[in-house]
Design a protein around this motif. Structure first.
Motif, PDB file in Angstrom:
ATOM      1  N   GLU A   7     -16.499  -0.266 -23.405  1.00  0.00           N
ATOM      2  CA  GLU A   7     -17.825   0.351 -23.315  1.00  0.00           C
ATOM      3  C   GLU A   7     -18.005   1.150 -22.025  1.00  0.00           C
ATOM      4  OE1 GLU A   7     -20.716  -2.722 -24.206  1.00  0.00           O
ATOM      5  OE2 GLU A   7     -20.130  -2.694 -26.325  1.00  0.00           O
ATOM      6  N   SER A   8     -17.001   1.943 -21.667  1.00  0.00           N
ATOM      7  CA  SER A   8     -17.061   2.733 -20.434  1.00  0.00           C
ATOM      8  C   SER A   8     -17.135   4.240 -20.674  1.00  0.00           C
ATOM      9  CB  SER A   8     -15.818   2.437 -19.580  1.00  0.00           C
ATOM     10  OG  SER A   8     -14.635   2.816 -20.271  1.00  0.00           O
ATOM     11  N   ILE A   9     -17.049   4.675 -21.920  1.00  0.00           N
ATOM     12  CA  ILE A   9     -17.034   6.097 -22.240  1.00  0.00           C
ATOM     13  C   ILE A   9     -18.299   6.449 -23.025  1.00  0.00           C
ATOM     14  CG2 ILE A   9     -15.763   7.949 -23.397  1.00  0.00           C
ATOM     15  CD1 ILE A   9     -14.251   6.713 -21.017  1.00  0.00           C
ATOM     16  N   ASP A  10     -18.996   7.508 -22.574  1.00  0.00           N
ATOM     17  CA  ASP A  10     -20.248   7.912 -23.215  1.00  0.00           C
ATOM     18  C   ASP A  10     -20.050   8.883 -24.377  1.00  0.00           C
ATOM     19  OD1 ASP A  10     -22.184   6.618 -21.295  1.00  0.00           O
ATOM     20  OD2 ASP A  10     -21.038   7.878 -19.910  1.00  0.00           O
ATOM     21  N   LEU A  11     -19.011   9.697 -24.282  1.00  0.00           N
ATOM     22  CA  LEU A  11     -18.751  10.682 -25.332  1.00  0.00           C
ATOM     23  C   LEU A  11     -17.247  10.874 -25.473  1.00  0.00           C
ATOM     24  CD1 LEU A  11     -19.671  12.936 -27.342  1.00  0.00           C
ATOM     25  CD2 LEU A  11     -19.699  14.492 -25.376  1.00  0.00           C
ATOM     26  N   ILE A  12     -16.786  10.828 -26.703  1.00  0.00           N
ATOM     27  CA  ILE A  12     -15.394  11.138 -27.008  1.00  0.00           C
ATOM     28  C   ILE A  12     -15.404  12.373 -27.899  1.00  0.00           C
ATOM     29  CG2 ILE A  12     -13.269  10.363 -28.127  1.00  0.00           C
ATOM     30  CD1 ILE A  12     -14.223   7.459 -27.534  1.00  0.00           C
ATOM     31  N   VAL A  13     -14.684  13.403 -27.479  1.00  0.00           N
ATOM     32  CA  VAL A  13     -14.525  14.622 -28.273  1.00  0.00           C
ATOM     33  C   VAL A  13     -13.032  14.840 -28.414  1.00  0.00           C
ATOM     34  CG1 VAL A  13     -14.944  17.100 -28.435  1.00  0.00           C
ATOM     35  CG2 VAL A  13     -16.653  15.630 -27.342  1.00  0.00           C
ATOM     36  N   GLN A  50      -9.119   1.895 -30.413  1.00  0.00           N
ATOM     37  CA  GLN A  50      -9.326   1.912 -28.965  1.00  0.00           C
ATOM     38  C   GLN A  50     -10.552   2.752 -28.592  1.00  0.00           C
ATOM     39  OE1 GLN A  50      -7.722   0.146 -26.547  1.00  0.00           O
ATOM     40  NE2 GLN A  50      -6.744  -0.901 -28.258  1.00  0.00           N
ATOM     41  N   CYS A  51     -10.770   3.831 -29.310  1.00  0.00           N
ATOM     42  CA  CYS A  51     -11.962   4.655 -29.062  1.00  0.00           C
ATOM     43  C   CYS A  51     -13.229   3.838 -29.286  1.00  0.00           C
ATOM     44  CB  CYS A  51     -11.968   5.898 -29.961  1.00  0.00           C
ATOM     45  SG  CYS A  51     -10.761   7.155 -29.481  1.00  0.00           S
ATOM     46  N   TYR A  52     -13.240   3.042 -30.345  1.00  0.00           N
ATOM     47  CA  TYR A  52     -14.396   2.195 -30.617  1.00  0.00           C
ATOM     48  C   TYR A  52     -14.627   1.224 -29.468  1.00  0.00           C
ATOM     49  CZ  TYR A  52     -17.760  -0.726 -33.011  1.00  0.00           C
ATOM     50  OH  TYR A  52     -18.903  -1.412 -33.337  1.00  0.00           O
ATOM     51  N   LYS A  53     -13.554   0.632 -28.982  1.00  0.00           N
ATOM     52  CA  LYS A  53     -13.649  -0.342 -27.880  1.00  0.00           C
ATOM     53  C   LYS A  53     -14.227   0.292 -26.618  1.00  0.00           C
ATOM     54  CE  LYS A  53     -10.436  -1.052 -25.011  1.00  0.00           C
ATOM     55  NZ  LYS A  53      -9.898  -1.218 -23.741  1.00  0.00           N
ATOM     56  N   THR A  54     -13.806   1.515 -26.292  1.00  0.00           N
ATOM     57  CA  THR A  54     -14.214   2.129 -25.030  1.00  0.00           C
ATOM     58  C   THR A  54     -15.579   2.814 -25.086  1.00  0.00           C
ATOM     59  OG1 THR A  54     -13.079   4.215 -25.516  1.00  0.00           O
ATOM     60  CG2 THR A  54     -11.828   2.530 -24.342  1.00  0.00           C
ATOM     61  N   LEU A  55     -16.089   3.080 -26.282  1.00  0.00           N
ATOM     62  CA  LEU A  55     -17.361   3.795 -26.420  1.00  0.00           C
ATOM     63  C   LEU A  55     -18.538   2.883 -26.062  1.00  0.00           C
ATOM     64  CD1 LEU A  55     -18.200   6.668 -27.410  1.00  0.00           C
ATOM     65  CD2 LEU A  55     -18.651   5.613 -29.636  1.00  0.00           C
ATOM     66  N   THR A  56     -19.487   3.419 -25.280  1.00  0.00           N
ATOM     67  CA  THR A  56     -20.700   2.657 -24.963  1.00  0.00           C
ATOM     68  C   THR A  56     -21.538   2.465 -26.224  1.00  0.00           C
ATOM     69  OG1 THR A  56     -22.005   4.619 -24.441  1.00  0.00           O
ATOM     70  CG2 THR A  56     -20.769   3.606 -22.603  1.00  0.00           C
ATOM     71  N   PRO A  57     -22.471   1.498 -26.229  1.00  0.00           N
ATOM     72  CA  PRO A  57     -23.315   1.312 -27.410  1.00  0.00           C
ATOM     73  C   PRO A  57     -24.125   2.561 -27.789  1.00  0.00           C
ATOM     74  CG  PRO A  57     -23.436  -0.606 -26.004  1.00  0.00           C
ATOM     75  CD  PRO A  57     -22.666   0.436 -25.233  1.00  0.00           C
ATOM     76  N   GLY A  59     -23.021   5.619 -27.124  1.00  0.00           N
ATOM     77  CA  GLY A  59     -22.060   6.707 -27.100  1.00  0.00           C
ATOM     78  C   GLY A  59     -21.845   7.365 -28.454  1.00  0.00           C
ATOM     79  N   VAL A  60     -21.198   8.521 -28.411  1.00  0.00           N
ATOM     80  CA  VAL A  60     -20.924   9.302 -29.611  1.00  0.00           C
ATOM     81  C   VAL A  60     -19.439   9.675 -29.636  1.00  0.00           C
ATOM     82  CG1 VAL A  60     -21.475  11.437 -30.872  1.00  0.00           C
ATOM     83  CG2 VAL A  60     -23.282  10.229 -29.620  1.00  0.00           C
ATOM     84  N   PHE A  61     -18.859   9.590 -30.804  1.00  0.00           N
ATOM     85  CA  PHE A  61     -17.460   9.951 -31.036  1.00  0.00           C
ATOM     86  C   PHE A  61     -17.447  11.172 -31.955  1.00  0.00           C
ATOM     87  CE2 PHE A  61     -13.357   8.325 -33.330  1.00  0.00           C
ATOM     88  CZ  PHE A  61     -12.575   9.230 -32.644  1.00  0.00           C
ATOM     89  N   CYS A  62     -17.046  12.333 -31.417  1.00  0.00           N
ATOM     90  CA  CYS A  62     -16.961  13.582 -32.179  1.00  0.00           C
ATOM     91  C   CYS A  62     -15.498  13.778 -32.559  1.00  0.00           C
ATOM     92  CB  CYS A  62     -17.453  14.768 -31.355  1.00  0.00           C
ATOM     93  SG  CYS A  62     -19.151  14.627 -30.805  1.00  0.00           S
ATOM     94  N   TYR A 171     -24.515  15.836 -27.238  1.00  0.00           N
ATOM     95  CA  TYR A 171     -24.315  14.386 -27.328  1.00  0.00           C
ATOM     96  C   TYR A 171     -24.039  13.681 -26.006  1.00  0.00           C
ATOM     97  CZ  TYR A 171     -24.084  15.305 -32.316  1.00  0.00           C
ATOM     98  OH  TYR A 171     -24.372  15.706 -33.595  1.00  0.00           O
ATOM     99  N   SER A 172     -24.281  14.346 -24.864  1.00  0.00           N
ATOM    100  CA  SER A 172     -24.102  13.655 -23.585  1.00  0.00           C
ATOM    101  C   SER A 172     -25.137  14.137 -22.578  1.00  0.00           C
ATOM    102  CB  SER A 172     -22.686  13.854 -23.041  1.00  0.00           C
ATOM    103  OG  SER A 172     -22.479  15.183 -22.632  1.00  0.00           O
ATOM    104  N   ASN A 173     -25.213  13.415 -21.481  1.00  0.00           N
ATOM    105  CA  ASN A 173     -26.143  13.724 -20.397  1.00  0.00           C
ATOM    106  C   ASN A 173     -25.357  13.953 -19.108  1.00  0.00           C
ATOM    107  OD1 ASN A 173     -28.609  13.293 -21.928  1.00  0.00           O
ATOM    108  ND2 ASN A 173     -28.015  11.134 -21.948  1.00  0.00           N
ATOM    109  N   PRO A 174     -25.996  14.565 -18.105  1.00  0.00           N
ATOM    110  CA  PRO A 174     -25.304  14.737 -16.815  1.00  0.00           C
ATOM    111  C   PRO A 174     -24.778  13.396 -16.301  1.00  0.00           C
ATOM    112  CG  PRO A 174     -27.328  16.002 -16.838  1.00  0.00           C
ATOM    113  CD  PRO A 174     -27.339  15.159 -18.094  1.00  0.00           C
ATOM    114  N   ASN A 175     -23.600  13.437 -15.712  1.00  0.00           N
ATOM    115  CA  ASN A 175     -22.918  12.271 -15.139  1.00  0.00           C
ATOM    116  C   ASN A 175     -22.361  11.295 -16.176  1.00  0.00           C
ATOM    117  OD1 ASN A 175     -23.379  13.148 -12.433  1.00  0.00           O
ATOM    118  ND2 ASN A 175     -25.492  12.461 -12.682  1.00  0.00           N
TER     119      ASN A 175
END
Length: 185
Positions: A7-13, A50-57, A59-62, A171-175
């Motif tokens: 849960e450390s990644i906010d957006l995966i593209v 692994q993408c599912y594991k690292t995505l924050t609650p 977060g968005v996976f594109c 799908y993301s915010n600054p920082n």
């Protein structure tokens, strides 16, 4: 991916490599270059897990997933992604008017980008220059310096920088922390 905290990644593209279309770096274990289609699909499922594991609650996976020349339809992966825990919340169709049709198989001038989340409470900014779910973004390839971004001209399977930028705005915010697990290859 296994070394990233949960849960450390906010957006995966990302856009995984096609099966047996191009060898990117010749790195041992490179997905899509060796083995059969079943191994390729299994490798992708491991990456998506692994993408599912690292995505924050929130977060968005594109996921820009096209079938390439062989294998299952990109749409068939939706059932697998749902089994991993993802929710399909939208599908954006990336349309490229400049895309040439292949002569060896039936091809198309669009690719789906699946918008996947873990929960119904995910990051969604209302800004978008697109008024619907079909985004026409031309992909310039080759060496013409006046067209596109330099990264757009790096290889046969890249997707346009503008496409990534617009997904990030939506799908993301600054920082926020944004990841491409295939490192742009």
């Amino acid at each position: 991916l296994p070394t990233l905290p949960a849960e450390s990644i906010d957006l995966i593209v990302t856009s995984p490599p096609y099966f047996k279309v191009k060898e990117y770096g010749g790195v041992e274990g490179e997905i899509g270059t060796k083995g059969n289609i079943d191994q390729y699909n299994e490798d992708l499922i491991n990456v998506f897990t692994q993408c599912y594991k690292t995505l924050t609650p929130s977060g968005v996976f594109c996921l820009n997933l096209d079938k390439g020349r062989e294998g299952a339809s990109a749409w068939e992966f939706i059932l697998i992604l749902k089994q991993l825990g993802f929710r399909l919340v939208d599908t954006i169709i990336w349309y490229d008017r400049a895309r040439r049709r292949e002569t060896t198989y039936l091809s198309h001038s669009y690719e789906p980008i699946f918008i996947l989340t873990k929960t119904t409470n995910f990051t969604l900014n209302k800004f978008s220059p697109h008024q619907n779910d079909v985004w026409e973004i031309q992909h310039y390839k080759g060496t013409t310096m006046q067209k596109g971004d330099q990264w757009d001209r790096m290889g046969i399977a890249t997707f346009p920088v503008k496409l990534v930028e617009e997904l990030m705005k939506l799908y993301s915010n600054p920082n926020d922390t944004v990841l491409d697990p295939f490192a742009g290859s």
